[in-house]
Motif scaffolding. Structure first.
Motif, mmCIF file in Angstrom:
data_model
loop_
_atom_site.group_PDB
_atom_site.id
_atom_site.type_symbol
_atom_site.label_atom_id
_atom_site.label_comp_id
_atom_site.label_asym_id
_atom_site.label_seq_id
_atom_site.Cartn_x
_atom_site.Cartn_y
_atom_site.Cartn_z
ATOM 1 N N GLU B 214 -19.436 81.131 -0.336
ATOM 2 C CA GLU B 214 -18.085 80.645 -0.117
ATOM 3 C C GLU B 214 -17.926 80.592 1.390
ATOM 4 N N GLY B 215 -18.038 79.386 1.949
ATOM 5 C CA GLY B 215 -18.158 79.296 3.403
ATOM 6 C C GLY B 215 -19.473 79.948 3.799
ATOM 7 N N ASP B 216 -19.416 80.834 4.797
ATOM 8 C CA ASP B 216 -20.612 81.556 5.213
ATOM 9 C C ASP B 216 -20.971 82.681 4.249
ATOM 10 N N ALA B 217 -19.955 83.217 3.596
ATOM 11 C CA ALA B 217 -20.128 84.488 2.899
ATOM 12 C C ALA B 217 -20.862 84.327 1.572
ATOM 13 N N VAL B 218 -21.578 85.380 1.211
ATOM 14 C CA VAL B 218 -22.181 85.472 -0.110
ATOM 15 C C VAL B 218 -21.160 86.132 -1.035
ATOM 16 N N VAL B 219 -20.867 85.467 -2.172
ATOM 17 C CA VAL B 219 -19.867 86.011 -3.097
ATOM 18 C C VAL B 219 -20.433 86.191 -4.502
ATOM 19 N N GLY B 220 -21.740 86.072 -4.629
ATOM 20 C CA GLY B 220 -22.337 86.276 -5.937
ATOM 21 C C GLY B 220 -23.783 85.838 -5.935
ATOM 22 N N GLY B 239 -41.237 94.326 -1.129
ATOM 23 C CA GLY B 239 -42.140 93.258 -0.724
ATOM 24 C C GLY B 239 -41.558 91.867 -0.818
ATOM 25 N N ASN B 240 -40.543 91.690 -1.648
ATOM 26 C CA ASN B 240 -39.935 90.371 -1.797
ATOM 27 C C ASN B 240 -38.737 90.161 -0.870
ATOM 28 N N SER B 241 -38.555 91.044 0.117
ATOM 29 C CA SER B 241 -37.415 90.921 1.040
ATOM 30 C C SER B 241 -37.346 89.538 1.682
ATOM 31 N N GLY B 242 -38.484 89.066 2.171
ATOM 32 C CA GLY B 242 -38.512 87.771 2.836
ATOM 33 C C GLY B 242 -38.155 86.649 1.892
ATOM 34 N N HIS B 243 -38.662 86.730 0.672
ATOM 35 C CA HIS B 243 -38.418 85.709 -0.344
ATOM 36 C C HIS B 243 -36.934 85.640 -0.688
ATOM 37 N N VAL B 244 -36.299 86.784 -0.910
ATOM 38 C CA VAL B 244 -34.886 86.803 -1.307
ATOM 39 C C VAL B 244 -33.985 86.457 -0.116
ATOM 40 N N ALA B 245 -34.320 86.990 1.063
ATOM 41 C CA ALA B 245 -33.505 86.700 2.244
ATOM 42 C C ALA B 245 -33.522 85.202 2.569
ATOM 43 N N ALA B 246 -34.668 84.561 2.287
ATOM 44 C CA ALA B 246 -34.775 83.130 2.571
ATOM 45 C C ALA B 246 -33.784 82.323 1.735
ATOM 46 N N MET B 247 -33.428 82.835 0.551
ATOM 47 C CA MET B 247 -32.436 82.134 -0.275
ATOM 48 C C MET B 247 -31.080 82.100 0.417
ATOM 49 N N ALA B 248 -30.856 83.033 1.334
ATOM 50 C CA ALA B 248 -29.607 83.052 2.091
ATOM 51 C C ALA B 248 -29.813 82.454 3.479
ATOM 52 N N GLY B 249 -30.972 81.841 3.692
ATOM 53 C CA GLY B 249 -31.241 81.188 4.969
ATOM 54 C C GLY B 249 -31.648 82.132 6.086
ATOM 55 N N VAL B 355 -25.136 87.397 7.498
ATOM 56 C CA VAL B 355 -24.390 86.714 6.440
ATOM 57 C C VAL B 355 -23.325 87.672 5.891
ATOM 58 N N PRO B 356 -22.036 87.313 5.992
ATOM 59 C CA PRO B 356 -20.995 88.196 5.466
ATOM 60 C C PRO B 356 -21.189 88.460 3.972
ATOM 61 N N GLY B 357 -21.029 89.696 3.575
ATOM 62 C CA GLY B 357 -21.153 90.052 2.154
ATOM 63 C C GLY B 357 -22.566 90.366 1.717
ATOM 64 N N LEU B 358 -23.537 90.144 2.606
ATOM 65 C CA LEU B 358 -24.935 90.365 2.239
ATOM 66 C C LEU B 358 -25.513 91.517 3.058
ATOM 67 N N TYR B 359 -26.141 92.462 2.368
ATOM 68 C CA TYR B 359 -26.718 93.649 2.986
ATOM 69 C C TYR B 359 -28.209 93.702 2.700
ATOM 70 N N LEU B 360 -28.933 94.381 3.581
ATOM 71 C CA LEU B 360 -30.392 94.410 3.453
ATOM 72 C C LEU B 360 -30.916 95.835 3.540
ATOM 73 N N ASN B 361 -31.813 96.151 2.614
ATOM 74 C CA ASN B 361 -32.571 97.401 2.664
ATOM 75 C C ASN B 361 -34.020 97.000 2.426
ATOM 76 N N GLY B 362 -34.839 97.065 3.458
ATOM 77 C CA GLY B 362 -36.229 96.615 3.295
ATOM 78 C C GLY B 362 -37.078 97.038 4.483
ATOM 79 N N GLY B 363 -38.205 96.372 4.638
ATOM 80 C CA GLY B 363 -39.091 96.672 5.757
ATOM 81 C C GLY B 363 -39.710 98.055 5.683
ATOM 82 N N TRP B 364 -39.953 98.547 4.460
ATOM 83 C CA TRP B 364 -40.420 99.930 4.310
ATOM 84 C C TRP B 364 -41.894 100.100 4.592
ATOM 85 N N CYS B 365 -42.583 98.977 4.881
ATOM 86 C CA CYS B 365 -44.020 99.067 5.137
ATOM 87 C C CYS B 365 -44.674 99.853 3.989
ATOM 88 N N TYR B 366 -45.511 100.854 4.335
ATOM 89 C CA TYR B 366 -46.118 101.606 3.242
ATOM 90 C C TYR B 366 -45.542 103.007 3.140
#
Lengths: 87, 418
Positions: B214-220, B239-249, B355-366
């Motif tokens: 909705e505009g910039d924000a992720v609402v669902g 491991g799929n952080s990059g794949h999912v984040a890419a869906m939000a550009g 991206v407003p409304g979108l949070y990230l938890n990733g990059g855990w390496c090993y």
């Protein structure tokens, strides 16, 4: 192990090659700082095809760009490059 | 939902153990949630649990494309420790280690945390200096660590090759006695059961295919089971952080690589604790079933395949056998590979995104498994309040742009060069 066709040496075992970085993360010496930072820290990292810079380190030592699928590991294309030919 | 207890087992003696119920529900997704968590691994489930139990936010769903705990939660070497040099890291992981010590009670679920000691070997004067420096850094922050002599190491792990002619001569070690191992599946299942009991919906076989904007924000999110509206969306997909984040550009400072591990046939107790090395990259421990669990370097090229290449495991095995020659007599039972999201400084990313409304938890390496409780705790805090917890504030996504990286190994920005 992948079988990688070096443009100079022909098909060789992956153990002879090393991965360097994705092709889109190669930084040009004359890039503006903001652009260089983007190339340095941002990756498309697709779950699919991407262009990667590899090197035939334990062979002819030449650089090459490989278009490779990240899930199946299928290699679509390999081309020889020098630093001047990188995107 | 009944509490698990010894009395429940006794009761089962009289009814053929027929009174047990599923540990969590299998609900249909609702149209809207306050918070949608993408990824039903340990971290996602822990986040849901702490959102509900600590912050009282119970209108939460965890979406998992496969089955819960089937990704890296089920593909690691189950090590738990907090022996890092940098304060941002050891403070974070120590907070987690303290949670591990009470996790079974907290969840009413036996996660089989076993503080059998995490030993890091040194093979040279330089190694011992590094270990002393790391140990001092930890003790300054109040974390237990103890520098060991050669003799002390030999006494702890009698099967180590302590000879002077060893391929990697052992000069001493650094031990964190409170470190150890835990049961990986139980962590996912315990958090799932705890979150479900507090009203969190856990939806398996539900893959996120896009974001609703909705505009910039992720609402669902768009999923394989329809559209789900969300107040906030939390990416927690390793491991799929990059794949999912890419869906939000978004492009992340992350490359996905395979990390492999393996386990031998079960044998009588031969490895007492967790063995690691300052110079080598191999991990050795013995599971409660008796199998010797080993891990090593990631496959140093990008992959989402969840399967690795034997030449990499062969390297880890060679190192392990050099340290503990008796391992050469064992047969390998299984190997497996997981997709690790290798961040560019080797440290995780927990926080907001552009991206407003979108949070990230990733990059855990090993290193993600040991972080599960602390990751869930801090991510839940960030999601509930919109601002990071003091422990995850250093691990924001913007640190890479600021040049404020947390580089434990001092290896620079390329994940395959560390």
């Amino acid at each position: 192990m992948m079988l990688i066709s070096c443009p100079h040496c022909g098909p060789r075992a992956q153990a002879e090659f090393t991965y360097e970085r994705t092709a889109d993360s190669v930084i040009q010496p004359d890039a503006a700082p903001a652009e260089a930072i983007e190339h340095l820290i941002a990756r498309a990292n697709p779950r699919g095809l991407d262009d990667e810079v590899w090197r035939h380190t334990f062979g002819c030592r030449a650089w090459l760009v490989m278009t490779r699928h990240r899930v199946t590991h299928a290699i679509e294309a390999i081309r020889a490059v020098g630093p001047e030919a990188l995107p | 939902m009944t509490r698990y207890s010894a009395l429940g087992l006794v009761r089962g003696v009289f009814n053929g153990q027929s009174h047990w119920q599923p540990a969590w529900r299998d609900p249909e997704p609702k149209a809207n949630y306050d918070i949608v968590i993408i990824g039903g691994g340990g971290h996602g489930l822990a986040t849901a649990y702490y959102l509900a139990s600590v912050h009282g936010i119970r209108n939460v769903v965890v979406l998992e494309k496969g089955w819960i705990g089937g990704g890296n939660t089920g593909r690691n070497t189950t090590l738990v420790r907090s022996n890092y040099r940098l304060p941002q890291l050891h403070n974070f992981f120590e907070f987690g280690l303290k949670m591990w010590e009470h996790l079974s009670d907290e969840l009413n679920y036996n996660v089989m945390f076993s503080p059998r000691g995490a030993l890091m070997l040194g093979h040279s004067d330089a190694d011992m200096t590094m270990l002393a420096q790391r140990g001092d850094a930890m003790r300054v922050s109040g974390i237990d660590s103890e520098l060991l002599s050669r003799d002390q190491v030999a006494k702890l792990e009698p099967l180590l090759d302590m000879s002077r002619s060893a391929r990697f001569p052992i000069e001493g070690g650094l031990i964190q006695r409170r470190g150890g191992t835990a049961r990986h599946d139980a962590v996912a299942w315990g958090y799932a059961r705890g979150a479900d009991r507090l009203g969190v919906d856990i939806i398996q076989k539900c893959e996120v295919t896009g974001f609703v904007r909705e505009g910039d924000a992720v609402v669902g999110v768009e999923t394989s089971r329809g559209r789900i509206g969300a107040g906030r969306v939390a990416i927690c997909v390793a491991g799929n952080s990059g794949h999912v984040a890419a869906m939000a550009g978004l492009k992340l400072p992350v490359e996905s690589q395979t990390l492999q591990a393996l386990v031998s046939e079960g044998v009588k107790p031969m490895i007492n604790g967790v063995i690691m090395s300052q110079s080598l990259h191999c991990y050795i421990s013995q599971s409660d079933k008796g199998g010797i669990v080993m891990g090593g370097d990631p496959d140093n090229w990008p992959s989402y395949a969840q399967r690795g290449q034997p030449m990499v495991t062969a390297g880890a095995i060679a190192q392990a056998i050099a340290l503990v020659p008796a391992l050469s007599r064992l047969r390998m039972l299984r190997t497996w590979g997981g997709v690790t999201d290798m961040s560019f400084d080797g440290s995780p990313i927990i926080g907001t995104t552009p991206v407003p409304g979108l949070y990230l938890n990733g990059g855990w390496c090993y290193g993600g498994f040991k972080a599960t409780p602390a990751s869930g705790w801090t991510y839940a805090h960030t999601l509930a309040t919109g601002a990071p917890h003091v422990l995850n504030a250093p691990f924001d996504l913007a640190r890479f742009r600021r040049g404020d990286t947390i580089d434990e190994s001092g290896a620079g920005p390329m994940p395959n060069h560390r």
